[in-house]
Write an enzyme that holds these catalytic residues in place. Structure first.
Site, short mmCIF file in Angstrom:
data_model
loop_
_atom_site.label_atom_id
_atom_site.label_comp_id
_atom_site.label_asym_id
_atom_site.label_seq_id
_atom_site.Cartn_x
_atom_site.Cartn_y
_atom_site.Cartn_z
N LYS A 52 -7.42 7.40 15.28
CA LYS A 52 -8.33 8.21 16.09
C LYS A 52 -8.16 7.91 17.58
CE LYS A 52 -11.61 8.62 12.29
NZ LYS A 52 -12.83 8.11 11.63
N GLN A 96 -17.47 4.05 12.17
CA GLN A 96 -16.56 4.08 11.03
C GLN A 96 -17.24 3.56 9.76
OE1 GLN A 96 -13.40 5.42 11.06
NE2 GLN A 96 -13.46 5.14 8.85
N ASP A 119 -18.81 13.52 13.99
CA ASP A 119 -18.46 13.42 12.57
C ASP A 119 -19.18 14.48 11.75
OD1 ASP A 119 -16.51 11.52 11.96
OD2 ASP A 119 -17.89 9.83 12.12
#
Length: 292
Positions: A52, A96, A119
């Site tokens: 990422k 995460q 997200d």
């Protein structure tokens, strides 16, 4: 059979994003900024976050990586999320997953400002997406919809079987495929308690496999000409590989591929599109195109 190349498609999209970012910067605006929080040293999470950060560089974004040991308290982690919420220089925030068991993942997700929830996990974004309002859409389903679009794969009026009902993939994927202005499909969701999954799959024009069970989808489950999207990425021990493992999808590729009109491989299919979608969401957050 045509292979769906997610790696190539993602590279093209990131190049488009980078071009748009340079236009923003040249007009006097700052670069988009994505902040990532990584707790612990899980190998898979380390790899995902590194990819990422690398994608941010390719797209011309600024990135911030905040690291904590597994022993970090829930309170300290939530406080950092709140700080990033208040930071006007940060456009998107990701934490995460998975997190250590002493930390509530849901509490962390709900603490992220939904305007920065790139997200697409916050209940507000999930709810807005479900009823067709502008929202940050979970990255993997968003990436799959982009693949359908870019490969010209017709979904309207098709029968789509979604294997899996997770909050991250299965549920939002089913919602997107159901919506009239998105997939416009007839959707069947199968899961661990579904009886005779094979019978449902054999009806499907499109199968989206997101169970996390290697080689679950076999040739006897697939109708000739079906479109197969393999979301599964399970680490399977493999002594022939340098790392000692290989990534294995939910689809038994070698026997299923000859039957398909389109199929996505693992790796190189959905995975690159997931990170690419995260970049798209970050650009949307930076330009305030969803939430004015």
């Amino acid at each position: 059979m045509q292979l769906i190349d997610g790696k190539q498609t993602a590279a093209a999209i990131k190049a488009e994003i980078a071009k748009e970012v340079e236009t923003l910067v040249n007009s006097g605006l700052r670069r988009p900024c994505l902040a990532a929080i990584l707790v612990g040293h899980d190998g898979g999470s380390e790899t995902y976050v590194a990819n990422k950060v690398k994608a941010c560089e390719v797209c011309g974004f600024k990135s911030i990586l905040v690291r904590y040991e597994e022993t970090v308290s829930e309170e300290e982690l939530l406080q950092k999320v709140k700080e990033l919420n208040e930071d006007t220089g940060v456009d998107g925030i990701i934490v995460q997953l998975p997190l250590p068991k002493h930390i509530s993942e849901q509490k962390v997700i709900e603490t992220i400002d939904y305007h920065k929830d790139v997200d697409g996990f916050h209940p507000i974004n999930v709810g807005r997406m479900a009823i067709g309002l502008p929202a940050f859409v979970s990255a993997t389903p968003k990436g799959i919809m982009e693949l359908f679009k870019r490969y010209g794969i017709a979904t309207s009026g098709k029968t789509c079987v979604v294997l899996g009902r997770s909050n991250i993939v299965g549920k939002p994927m089913a919602q997107l495929m159901l919506q009239k202005d998105k997939g416009d499909s007839t959707v069947i969701v199968c899961h661990s308690h579904t009886k005779d999954i094979k019978a449902f799959c054999r009806q499907a024009d499109i199968i989206i496999a997101a169970l996390g069970q290697p080689d679950f989808v076999t040739a006897d489950m697939v109708k000739p000409g079906a479109v197969i999207i393999d979301v599964g990425t399970t680490r399977v021990p493999d002594a022939t590989k340098k790392k000692g493992f290989r990534l294995n999808g939910d689809v038994k590729f070698d026997e299923v591929a000859p039957l398909c009109s389109y199929i996505s491989p693992v790796p190189g299919g959905v995975g690159p599109m997931t990170i690419c979608s995260l970049m798209q969401n970050t650009l949307l957050a930076a330009t305030h195109k969803l939430y004015k």
